[in-house]
Design a protein around this motif. Structure first.
Motif, PDB file in Angstrom:
ATOM      1  N   GLY A 137       0.815  -1.289   0.007  1.00  0.00           N
ATOM      2  CA  GLY A 137      -0.055   0.071   0.079  1.00  0.00           C
ATOM      3  C   GLY A 137       1.034   1.158  -0.054  1.00  0.00           C
ATOM      4  N   LEU A 138       1.866   1.308   0.868  1.00  0.00           N
ATOM      5  CA  LEU A 138       2.688   2.634   0.979  1.00  0.00           C
ATOM      6  C   LEU A 138       3.474   2.669  -0.419  1.00  0.00           C
ATOM      7  CD1 LEU A 138       3.960   4.655   2.676  1.00  0.00           C
ATOM      8  CD2 LEU A 138       5.954   3.015   3.162  1.00  0.00           C
ATOM      9  N   VAL A 139       4.024   1.534  -0.924  1.00  0.00           N
ATOM     10  CA  VAL A 139       4.758   1.721  -2.288  1.00  0.00           C
ATOM     11  C   VAL A 139       3.667   2.290  -3.378  1.00  0.00           C
ATOM     12  CG1 VAL A 139       6.024   0.622  -3.978  1.00  0.00           C
ATOM     13  CG2 VAL A 139       6.534   0.381  -1.744  1.00  0.00           C
ATOM     14  N   SER A 140       2.507   1.757  -3.391  1.00  0.00           N
ATOM     15  CA  SER A 140       1.505   1.836  -4.290  1.00  0.00           C
ATOM     16  C   SER A 140       0.923   3.413  -4.282  1.00  0.00           C
ATOM     17  CB  SER A 140       0.310   0.868  -4.226  1.00  0.00           C
ATOM     18  OG  SER A 140       0.680  -0.369  -4.464  1.00  0.00           O
ATOM     19  N   GLY A 141       0.954   3.928  -3.012  1.00  0.00           N
ATOM     20  CA  GLY A 141       0.301   5.405  -2.994  1.00  0.00           C
ATOM     21  C   GLY A 141       1.675   6.428  -3.340  1.00  0.00           C
ATOM     22  N   MET A 142       2.791   6.083  -3.101  1.00  0.00           N
ATOM     23  CA  MET A 142       3.900   7.060  -3.661  1.00  0.00           C
ATOM     24  C   MET A 142       3.925   6.912  -5.066  1.00  0.00           C
ATOM     25  SD  MET A 142       6.875   5.626  -0.883  1.00  0.00           S
ATOM     26  CE  MET A 142       8.023   6.528  -1.757  1.00  0.00           C
ATOM     27  N   ILE A 143       3.667   5.734  -5.862  1.00  0.00           N
ATOM     28  CA  ILE A 143       3.817   5.617  -7.161  1.00  0.00           C
ATOM     29  C   ILE A 143       2.592   5.869  -8.085  1.00  0.00           C
ATOM     30  CG2 ILE A 143       4.360   4.034  -9.164  1.00  0.00           C
ATOM     31  CD1 ILE A 143       6.780   4.899  -7.391  1.00  0.00           C
ATOM     32  N   GLY A 144       1.530   5.697  -7.181  1.00  0.00           N
ATOM     33  CA  GLY A 144       0.310   6.102  -8.242  1.00  0.00           C
ATOM     34  C   GLY A 144      -0.386   4.784  -8.793  1.00  0.00           C
ATOM     35  N   MET A 145      -0.341   3.617  -8.390  1.00  0.00           N
ATOM     36  CA  MET A 145      -0.904   2.531  -8.857  1.00  0.00           C
ATOM     37  C   MET A 145      -1.643   1.733  -7.681  1.00  0.00           C
ATOM     38  SD  MET A 145       2.811   0.516  -9.148  1.00  0.00           S
ATOM     39  CE  MET A 145       2.496  -1.209  -9.163  1.00  0.00           C
ATOM     40  N   GLY A 146      -2.145   0.385  -8.094  1.00  0.00           N
ATOM     41  CA  GLY A 146      -3.100  -0.094  -6.735  1.00  0.00           C
ATOM     42  C   GLY A 146      -2.407  -1.197  -6.407  1.00  0.00           C
ATOM     43  N   GLY A 147      -0.968  -1.693  -6.741  1.00  0.00           N
ATOM     44  CA  GLY A 147      -0.183  -2.803  -5.983  1.00  0.00           C
ATOM     45  C   GLY A 147      -0.478  -4.150  -6.488  1.00  0.00           C
ATOM     46  N   GLY A 148      -1.493  -4.625  -7.332  1.00  0.00           N
ATOM     47  CA  GLY A 148      -1.655  -5.841  -7.945  1.00  0.00           C
ATOM     48  C   GLY A 148      -0.417  -6.319  -8.378  1.00  0.00           C
ATOM     49  N   ILE A 149       0.275  -5.408  -9.159  1.00  0.00           N
ATOM     50  CA  ILE A 149       1.491  -5.973  -9.868  1.00  0.00           C
ATOM     51  C   ILE A 149       2.527  -6.494  -8.892  1.00  0.00           C
ATOM     52  CG2 ILE A 149       2.899  -4.107 -10.092  1.00  0.00           C
ATOM     53  CD1 ILE A 149       2.164  -6.248 -12.908  1.00  0.00           C
ATOM     54  N   LEU A 150       2.417  -6.252  -7.472  1.00  0.00           N
ATOM     55  CA  LEU A 150       3.202  -6.820  -6.353  1.00  0.00           C
ATOM     56  C   LEU A 150       2.468  -7.620  -5.660  1.00  0.00           C
ATOM     57  CD1 LEU A 150       4.295  -2.944  -5.105  1.00  0.00           C
ATOM     58  CD2 LEU A 150       5.583  -4.478  -6.985  1.00  0.00           C
ATOM     59  N   LEU A 151       1.358  -7.749  -5.608  1.00  0.00           N
ATOM     60  CA  LEU A 151       0.483  -8.721  -4.786  1.00  0.00           C
ATOM     61  C   LEU A 151       0.556 -10.036  -5.525  1.00  0.00           C
ATOM     62  CD1 LEU A 151      -1.065  -9.442  -2.428  1.00  0.00           C
ATOM     63  CD2 LEU A 151      -3.174  -8.397  -3.510  1.00  0.00           C
ATOM     64  N   SER A 152       0.302  -9.716  -6.708  1.00  0.00           N
ATOM     65  CA  SER A 152      -0.101 -11.115  -7.421  1.00  0.00           C
ATOM     66  C   SER A 152       1.168 -12.489  -7.405  1.00  0.00           C
ATOM     67  CB  SER A 152      -0.406 -10.878  -9.036  1.00  0.00           C
ATOM     68  OG  SER A 152      -1.677 -10.321  -9.047  1.00  0.00           O
ATOM     69  N   PRO A 153       2.424 -11.766  -7.895  1.00  0.00           N
ATOM     70  CA  PRO A 153       3.594 -12.538  -7.509  1.00  0.00           C
ATOM     71  C   PRO A 153       3.602 -13.286  -6.280  1.00  0.00           C
ATOM     72  CG  PRO A 153       4.226 -10.718  -8.624  1.00  0.00           C
ATOM     73  CD  PRO A 153       2.810 -10.528  -8.109  1.00  0.00           C
ATOM     74  N   ILE A 154       3.217 -12.635  -5.046  1.00  0.00           N
ATOM     75  CA  ILE A 154       3.662 -13.187  -3.912  1.00  0.00           C
ATOM     76  C   ILE A 154       2.404 -14.020  -3.564  1.00  0.00           C
ATOM     77  CG2 ILE A 154       3.318 -12.653  -1.360  1.00  0.00           C
ATOM     78  CD1 ILE A 154       4.307  -9.706  -2.064  1.00  0.00           C
ATOM     79  N   LEU A 155       0.954 -14.093  -4.114  1.00  0.00           N
ATOM     80  CA  LEU A 155       0.022 -14.932  -3.710  1.00  0.00           C
ATOM     81  C   LEU A 155       0.292 -16.035  -4.385  1.00  0.00           C
ATOM     82  CD1 LEU A 155      -3.125 -12.714  -3.971  1.00  0.00           C
ATOM     83  CD2 LEU A 155      -1.946 -13.562  -2.120  1.00  0.00           C
TER      84      LEU A 155
END
Length: 242
Positions: A137-155
């Protein structure tokens, strides 16, 4: 002719990302970086497009019964406030571009990485998901994105959900984080691209088609490399050029 190509790329980004349950923010940011948009326009424009496409994607995957709700609550409980916090944090133009470049490189790995379906493992403890949600969430807010590109690989790598379950979780995760990011962006300024109406039309069309194919039909295995090439160019420009 050049404008039609650019709008077609926005359509392609929305199509490809929605087919795997994403909103496409990293792709839109890449295109806007190549077009020379300023960061003050890039962030709110990407967030707005992200909200629209991720909602379309979630509806499609939810209707297809791929939503695994028990993983979502701890993730969003942390990610939403941290996405808001990240969106109001002052970030220099240079740092913004470098961080964005690194995120885009991560996006390339995600796009070209082909995973096989693996046996699912038991879900993690809630606090692990909470910490993951906070960081994304923190990184996504800084960059202007929703974070799915980071969450999906983890899941997927941890075996907590399969490909389509991951798409469903990621899409609603992206939607909620992007809404939090928009709320924070409203406090610092919400400047949109002058071509926003035309971009929205192409993005909605691509998002609807991609979400339908991803949830109901076979997903494309080849077109993602076209998008990866765009991300490579944008990431290189952001990281290497001062």
């Amino acid at each position: 002719m050049q404008e039609i190509i650019v709008y077609g790329l926005f359509f392609l980004v929305a199509f490809l990302y929605a087919s795997v349950g994403h909103g496409g923010a990293s792709g839109y940011l890449a295109l806007m970086a190549l077009m020379g948009f300023s960061s003050t326009v890039m962030k709110p424009t990407a967030l707005l497009l992200n909200v629209m496409v991720s909602l379309i994607a979630f509806i499609s995957f939810y209707r297809a019964k791929h939503f695994k709700s028990q993983l979502l609550l701890p993730l969003i409980a942390a990610s939403i406030p941290f996405a808001f916090l990240g969106s109001i944090m002052p970030v220099s133009e240079l740092l913004y571009k470098k961080v964005l470049g690194v995120v885009l490189l991560f996006s390339i790995v995600r796009l070209v990485w082909v995973s096989s379906e693996k046996p699912l493992s038991p879900g993690p403890k809630w606090y692990i998901l909470f910490l993951i949600g906070a960081a994304i969430g923190l990184v996504s807010g800084m960059i202007g994105m929703g974070g799915g590109i980071l969450l999906s690989p983890i899941l997927l790598l941890m075996g907590w959900s399969n490909q389509k379950q991951t798409a469903a979780i990621s899409s609603i995760f992206i939607f909620l984080n992007s809404m939090a990011g928009i709320a924070g962006q409203m406090k610092t300024g919400f400047n949109l691209s002058p071509q926003i109406i035309t971009i929205i039309v192409f993005v909605l069309a691509g998002g609807w088609l991609g979400a339908y194919i991803g949830a109901e039909k076979l997903k494309s295995k080849n077109m993602k490399y076209i998008l990866a090439a765009v991300l490579v160019l944008a990431a290189g420009k952001l990281i290497l050029v001062k």
